[in-house]
Enzyme design. Sequence first.
Site, PDB file in Angstrom:
ATOM      1  N   GLY A  45       0.845  -1.185   0.000  1.00 34.79           N
ATOM      2  CA  GLY A  45       0.000   0.000   0.000  1.00 34.79           C
ATOM      3  C   GLY A  45       0.878   1.231   0.000  1.00 34.79           C
ATOM      4  O   GLY A  45       2.026   1.191   0.449  1.00 34.79           O
ATOM      5  N   GLN A  50       3.005  10.083   1.095  1.00 37.45           N
ATOM      6  CA  GLN A  50       4.313   9.402   1.172  1.00 37.45           C
ATOM      7  C   GLN A  50       5.210   9.740  -0.025  1.00 37.45           C
ATOM      8  O   GLN A  50       6.413   9.516   0.031  1.00 37.45           O
ATOM      9  CB  GLN A  50       4.135   7.885   1.271  1.00 37.45           C
ATOM     10  CG  GLN A  50       3.532   7.442   2.601  1.00 37.45           C
ATOM     11  CD  GLN A  50       3.365   5.939   2.653  1.00 37.45           C
ATOM     12  OE1 GLN A  50       2.403   5.395   2.124  1.00 37.45           O
ATOM     13  NE2 GLN A  50       4.317   5.258   3.259  1.00 37.45           N
ATOM     14  N   CYS A  92       5.582  -0.138   7.277  1.00 40.98           N
ATOM     15  CA  CYS A  92       5.224   0.994   6.418  1.00 40.98           C
ATOM     16  C   CYS A  92       6.446   1.350   5.580  1.00 40.98           C
ATOM     17  O   CYS A  92       7.566   1.309   6.095  1.00 40.98           O
ATOM     18  CB  CYS A  92       4.828   2.174   7.310  1.00 40.98           C
ATOM     19  SG  CYS A  92       4.424   3.676   6.402  1.00 40.98           S
ATOM     20  N   LEU A  93       6.231   1.685   4.320  1.00 40.59           N
ATOM     21  CA  LEU A  93       7.370   2.001   3.451  1.00 40.59           C
ATOM     22  C   LEU A  93       8.118   3.254   3.923  1.00 40.59           C
ATOM     23  O   LEU A  93       9.265   3.461   3.546  1.00 40.59           O
ATOM     24  CB  LEU A  93       6.906   2.180   1.998  1.00 40.59           C
ATOM     25  CG  LEU A  93       6.428   0.891   1.306  1.00 40.59           C
ATOM     26  CD1 LEU A  93       5.916   1.196  -0.085  1.00 40.59           C
ATOM     27  CD2 LEU A  93       7.534  -0.154   1.258  1.00 40.59           C
ATOM     28  N   HIS A 134      -4.641   1.361   7.407  1.00 39.05           N
ATOM     29  CA  HIS A 134      -3.303   1.963   7.458  1.00 39.05           C
ATOM     30  C   HIS A 134      -3.174   3.101   6.435  1.00 39.05           C
ATOM     31  O   HIS A 134      -2.711   4.188   6.762  1.00 39.05           O
ATOM     32  CB  HIS A 134      -2.264   0.865   7.202  1.00 39.05           C
ATOM     33  CG  HIS A 134      -0.844   1.343   7.162  1.00 39.05           C
ATOM     34  ND1 HIS A 134       0.077   0.988   8.114  1.00 39.05           N
ATOM     35  CD2 HIS A 134      -0.190   2.161   6.282  1.00 39.05           C
ATOM     36  CE1 HIS A 134       1.245   1.561   7.823  1.00 39.05           C
ATOM     37  NE2 HIS A 134       1.101   2.272   6.715  1.00 39.05           N
ATOM     38  N   GLU A 135      -3.625   2.835   5.198  1.00 43.59           N
ATOM     39  CA  GLU A 135      -3.477   3.851   4.140  1.00 43.59           C
ATOM     40  C   GLU A 135      -4.395   5.048   4.385  1.00 43.59           C
ATOM     41  O   GLU A 135      -4.000   6.187   4.159  1.00 43.59           O
ATOM     42  CB  GLU A 135      -3.733   3.236   2.756  1.00 43.59           C
ATOM     43  CG  GLU A 135      -2.757   2.143   2.347  1.00 43.59           C
ATOM     44  CD  GLU A 135      -1.291   2.483   2.580  1.00 43.59           C
ATOM     45  OE1 GLU A 135      -0.900   3.660   2.406  1.00 43.59           O
ATOM     46  OE2 GLU A 135      -0.531   1.583   2.964  1.00 43.59           O
ATOM     47  N   HIS A 138      -2.928   7.469   6.756  1.00 41.63           N
ATOM     48  CA  HIS A 138      -1.893   8.338   6.174  1.00 41.63           C
ATOM     49  C   HIS A 138      -2.493   9.660   5.690  1.00 41.63           C
ATOM     50  O   HIS A 138      -1.823  10.690   5.728  1.00 41.63           O
ATOM     51  CB  HIS A 138      -1.242   7.647   4.963  1.00 41.63           C
ATOM     52  CG  HIS A 138      -0.036   6.821   5.304  1.00 41.63           C
ATOM     53  ND1 HIS A 138       1.087   7.353   5.891  1.00 41.63           N
ATOM     54  CD2 HIS A 138       0.239   5.505   5.105  1.00 41.63           C
ATOM     55  CE1 HIS A 138       1.999   6.389   6.044  1.00 41.63           C
ATOM     56  NE2 HIS A 138       1.507   5.256   5.583  1.00 41.63           N
TER      57      HIS A 138
HETATM   58 NI    NI Z   1       2.379   3.386   5.554  1.00 41.97          NI
END
Ligand code: NI
Length: 179
Positions: A45, A50, A92-93, A134-135, A138
């Site tokens: 995701g 981000q 998370c990235l 989660h997304e 963000h």
């Molecule tokens: Ni994330």
Amino acid sequence: MKREIALFGAQCLRQKCAWVAEVDDAIRALVADLFDSMRAAEGVGLAAPQIGVLKRVCAVDVTVHQPDCPPVVLINPKVTGHEGEQIGEEGCLSFPDLYGDVKRYAWVEVEAIGLDGQPFKTEGEGFYARALQHEIDHLDGKLFIDHLSPLKRQLMRGALKRLKKESAAQAKASVIDIT
Ligand code: NI
């Protein structure tokens, strides 16, 4: 186009993102960039902030975990229903190599606008439900570490400090372009 992913410490990760008024070429290009960047990083995701774009757009692709859940683009997503609870490991990235247990709803229903500009609903449980939550977090500047226990956060302190340093270097090189 693959874009640099902002690391923890970047301001763009802590902003409330703007609602999208119209699905135009800029949004379509943003979605393509989200998928390119997410896949290059082997993520499940990725949200627009981000990659430095403060708009309510995210992508989820959990097909490696749940082949029955196709990749999805969510514009202006909202959680419209939820049931139960699940606790599971999350990453998370924007936090490479950091993981922690996060409590989420077990099942969610999400309403969003698709790339075709039409509203749609998606629902799911397990990992898919976790990724959706989660997304969507963000888009309000909320990060998975905000859900961790104080002890776990304490244990992560050193790693978070290092990430902040890296993100400052990233900002200096101005690879993250906030639009
Ligand atoms: Ni994330």
